[in-house]
Structures are given as C-alpha cells and as structure tokens.
Scaffold this active site. Sequence first.
Site, PDB file in Angstrom:
ATOM      1  N   VAL A 164      -7.749   8.317  18.247  1.00 13.44           N
ATOM      2  CA  VAL A 164      -6.640   6.666  18.221  1.00 13.44           C
ATOM      3  C   VAL A 164      -5.885   6.677  19.246  1.00 13.44           C
ATOM      4  O   VAL A 164      -5.202   4.948  18.708  1.00 13.44           O
ATOM      5  CB  VAL A 164      -6.428   7.417  16.837  1.00 13.44           C
ATOM      6  N   ASN A 222      -3.586   7.639   8.754  1.00 17.11           N
ATOM      7  CA  ASN A 222      -3.276   8.941   9.214  1.00 17.11           C
ATOM      8  C   ASN A 222      -2.642   9.934  10.367  1.00 17.11           C
ATOM      9  O   ASN A 222      -2.306  11.004  10.164  1.00 17.11           O
ATOM     10  CB  ASN A 222      -4.278   9.494   7.669  1.00 17.11           C
ATOM     11  N   TYR A 256       9.411  13.569  16.666  1.00  7.58           N
ATOM     12  CA  TYR A 256       8.651  13.085  15.698  1.00  7.58           C
ATOM     13  C   TYR A 256       8.849  11.935  14.722  1.00  7.58           C
ATOM     14  O   TYR A 256       8.276  11.418  14.791  1.00  7.58           O
ATOM     15  CB  TYR A 256       8.439  14.878  14.872  1.00  7.58           C
ATOM     16  N   LYS A 259       7.888   8.831  13.514  1.00  4.93           N
ATOM     17  CA  LYS A 259       7.940   8.120  12.062  1.00  4.93           C
ATOM     18  C   LYS A 259       8.873   7.415  11.840  1.00  4.93           C
ATOM     19  O   LYS A 259       7.726   6.533  11.052  1.00  4.93           O
ATOM     20  CB  LYS A 259       7.631   9.365  11.056  1.00  4.93           C
TER      21      LYS A 259
HETATM   22  N1  LIG Z   1       1.359  18.600   6.781  1.00  7.11           N
HETATM   23  C1  LIG Z   1       3.094  18.020   7.000  1.00  7.11           C
HETATM   24  O1  LIG Z   1       3.837  18.454   5.857  1.00  7.11           O
HETATM   25  C2  LIG Z   1       3.611  15.881   6.905  1.00  7.11           C
HETATM   26  C3  LIG Z   1       4.433  16.039   6.333  1.00  7.11           C
HETATM   27  C4  LIG Z   1       4.037  14.051   6.241  1.00  7.11           C
HETATM   28  C5  LIG Z   1       3.760  13.575   7.631  1.00  7.11           C
HETATM   29  N2  LIG Z   1       2.671  14.500   7.799  1.00  7.11           N
HETATM   30  C6  LIG Z   1       0.840  13.466   8.479  1.00  7.11           C
HETATM   31  O2  LIG Z   1       0.155  13.290   7.828  1.00  7.11           O
HETATM   32  C7  LIG Z   1      -0.890  12.887   8.638  1.00  7.11           C
HETATM   33  C8  LIG Z   1      -1.876  14.783   8.624  1.00  7.11           C
HETATM   34  O3  LIG Z   1      -0.837  15.465   8.729  1.00  7.11           O
HETATM   35  P1  LIG Z   1      -1.523  17.012   8.181  1.00  7.11           P
HETATM   36  O4  LIG Z   1      -0.766  17.780   8.043  1.00  7.11           O
HETATM   37  O5  LIG Z   1      -2.978  16.573   7.678  1.00  7.11           O
HETATM   38  O6  LIG Z   1      -2.643  17.115  10.219  1.00  7.11           O
HETATM   39  P2  LIG Z   1      -3.358  18.179  10.505  1.00  7.11           P
HETATM   40  O7  LIG Z   1      -3.168  19.096  10.985  1.00  7.11           O
HETATM   41  O8  LIG Z   1      -3.712  19.011   9.260  1.00  7.11           O
HETATM   42  O9  LIG Z   1      -4.423  17.513  10.562  1.00  7.11           O
HETATM   43  C9  LIG Z   1      -4.809  16.255  11.463  1.00  7.11           C
HETATM   44  C10 LIG Z   1      -6.437  15.550  11.508  1.00  7.11           C
HETATM   45  O10 LIG Z   1      -5.880  14.501  12.458  1.00  7.11           O
HETATM   46  C11 LIG Z   1      -6.988  15.129  13.979  1.00  7.11           C
HETATM   47  N3  LIG Z   1      -5.895  14.026  15.164  1.00  7.11           N
HETATM   48  C12 LIG Z   1      -4.881  14.237  15.815  1.00  7.11           C
HETATM   49  N4  LIG Z   1      -4.790  14.252  17.083  1.00  7.11           N
HETATM   50  C13 LIG Z   1      -6.331  12.569  16.862  1.00  7.11           C
HETATM   51  C14 LIG Z   1      -6.252  11.836  17.634  1.00  7.11           C
HETATM   52  N5  LIG Z   1      -5.479  11.721  18.688  1.00  7.11           N
HETATM   53  N6  LIG Z   1      -7.359  11.141  16.550  1.00  7.11           N
HETATM   54  C15 LIG Z   1      -7.859  11.313  16.020  1.00  7.11           C
HETATM   55  N7  LIG Z   1      -7.863  11.969  15.481  1.00  7.11           N
HETATM   56  C16 LIG Z   1      -6.425  12.752  15.600  1.00  7.11           C
HETATM   57  C17 LIG Z   1      -6.579  16.436  14.357  1.00  7.11           C
HETATM   58  O11 LIG Z   1      -8.098  17.153  14.789  1.00  7.11           O
HETATM   59  C18 LIG Z   1      -6.938  17.340  12.440  1.00  7.11           C
HETATM   60  O12 LIG Z   1      -7.988  16.787  12.033  1.00  7.11           O
HETATM   61  C19 LIG Z   1       0.523  13.010   9.958  1.00  7.11           C
HETATM   62  O13 LIG Z   1       0.492  11.845  10.315  1.00  7.11           O
HETATM   63  C20 LIG Z   1       1.379  13.426   9.777  1.00  7.11           C
HETATM   64  O14 LIG Z   1       2.082  13.229  10.449  1.00  7.11           O
HETATM   65  C21 LIG Z   1       2.390  15.933   7.790  1.00  7.11           C
END
Ligand SMILES: NC(=O)c1ccc[n+]([C@@H]2O[C@H](COP(=O)([O-])OP(=O)(O)OC[C@H]3O[C@@H](n4cnc5c(N)ncnc54)[C@H](O)[C@@H]3O)[C@@H](O)[C@H]2O)c1
Length: 251
Positions: free
Chosen positions: A65, A91, A157, A161
């Site tokens: 992305v 996402n 981070y 965000k």
């Molecule tokens: N897990 C948490 O506690 C949490 C809390 C708040 C926000 N978030 C946000 O939610 C979103 C998803 O997080 P998650 O916990 O499911 O993460 P995760 O690591 O479990 O999954 C993220 C996915 O994004 C993919 N990815 C990473 N870099 C990429 C790129 N450059 N292009 C395309 N795909 C890419 C990864 O391969 C992975 O499949 C993120 O934006 C994260 O910041 C997560």
Amino acid sequence: MYSELNGKVAVVTGGGAGIGLACATRLAESGVAVGIADIDSAAAEQAAQTLNSQGRRCMAVVTDVSQPAQVAALFQTTSEAFGPIDIAVNNAGVGSPLTPLGDTEETDFDRIMAVNLKGVWLCMREALRHMTPLGTGSIINMASALSTTTFPGSSLYTASKHGVSGLTRSAAVEYGESGIRINAICPGFISTPLLHSTVTEEAAKAMAAKHPMNRLGSPAEIADAVVFLASDASSFVTGSLFSIDGGWTAT
Ligand SMILES: NC(=O)c1ccc[n+]([C@@H]2O[C@H](COP(=O)([O-])OP(=O)(O)OC[C@H]3O[C@@H](n4cnc5c(N)ncnc54)[C@H](O)[C@@H]3O)[C@@H](O)[C@H]2O)c1
C-alpha cells in the site's frame, strides 16, 4: 444483517491476517465481492481461497500500500473483476517497537509512516478517484485508540495514527456532499498477529488492563463496525472516529 450490501464491491487492505481478514470475511459473508490486498501474497491467496471455498466472491491482489502504482492497480484489478468499488477498507498497518522517542530510529519512522500514513492516503485518493464519478461510496480507515490518546513508547505509531484521523476528518469535510462517506475506526488493543508479534504476553496482559473491560478486543468486534459503516445503517455518519476500545479512551 445488512441486505443492501449484497452485490457490492470492496477493497480490504491488509486483508490476509488479523483485523483485515475479519473485515474481508464479514463483508464477503454479507454478499460483498472483496479484493483482498496484502503484501503477503500467501496470506492473501489463502484468505481468498478459504472464502471462495465457502461460496464467497473474493480475489487476492498482492499489493504494497505504500506504492502508488500498486494501489492504483489494486483498485483497477478489483473493479475490472467485480464492478465499481463501493467500499474501501484501508486497514493495512504495521506496529512499532516500544521505544522512547529519543531512541527511535529513522528507518522505523520511514517504515511506519510509509504504510500507516502514506498507504492510507494513497488508498483514500484512489478510492475517491473511483467513487467520485459515481457519487457514492464508503471509505473506512483503520485508525487506533492511539489516534486520540497515546501509550508510552509508541510515539511513531501514535503520530501515524493521529495522521490517519486528520486525513479522515479532512476528507469527510471536503467530500461531505459527494455521496461518499469517510470514517475511521479506532480500535483499542486487539488480539491479532500484529499485537502478539510486537509485545510479550506479559505486556499483552498490561494492554488488556488499559481497557475498563479488562480484556483485549477481537478482530470480529472490529469487523462488525466496518460492516455497519459500509451499510446504509450509517447513512448520516461521516468524519467520525468510531472508538471500539472497551472504554479505554473514556478514561
Ligand atoms: N491489533 C491491534 O491491537 C490494533 C489496534 C489498533 C489499530 N490497529 C490497526 O489495525 C490494522 C490491522 O492490524 P492487525 O493487528 O490486524 O495487523 P496484522 O499484522 O495482524 O495484519 C496486518 C496485515 O497487513 C499486511 N501488511 C503489512 N504491511 C503491508 C503493506 N505495506 N501493504 C499491504 N499489506 C500490508 C500484513 O501482511 C498483514 O496481513 C493496522 O492498521 C493496525 O495499526 C491494530
């Protein structure tokens, strides 16, 4: 639950794992055709294959992305396969090592901003290019509780965000009359591979305790909100930062 979603078309970035996979799954179960974008080709392929074997309409589109040409190709490929894009779930994101700001590294700054902020901007821009001529659409950015508060060691981070919340609100105001709604979801700590790869189990327990509900959230609890924001049930909702955080940011 939201029958009007049946037959719509979505792009979900980071759809191969965690929250993105849950979002792709819930949308697909609602009858939405989903372009599952992920930098991890095996994860994207596996997700699409699993969902298609259950009778859903999904395709894997390997995408980084942070790369404009790849983001343009993602939207083009998905719309050629399934039709005009109705829903963009931006996402994909990466975590950061928990480090006081004075010890942070430029490589981490560049990596985090490239995916979490530039990636969301590129996907929003591409979604708007596709949706504006049609005068309809829902853009849903994955922000964070750290879009409005912070956590020691998370400055890079948190900055990325906070940027996502700024992009969301600015674009929602600019496109208020366009028929395109633009919102962000602000999850608390969610039990996903990202979380468990960046912190120890002890730290995960401390994170759970941040929420008055004293637990981590689940990816499905975020996906339910994504489906709501994609549906007509949220027709007067734009520019919102939707907290799903077990009460954390109410404290
Ligand atoms: N897990 C948490 O506690 C949490 C809390 C708040 C926000 N978030 C946000 O939610 C979103 C998803 O997080 P998650 O916990 O499911 O993460 P995760 O690591 O479990 O999954 C993220 C996915 O994004 C993919 N990815 C990473 N870099 C990429 C790129 N450059 N292009 C395309 N795909 C890419 C990864 O391969 C992975 O499949 C993120 O934006 C994260 O910041 C997560």
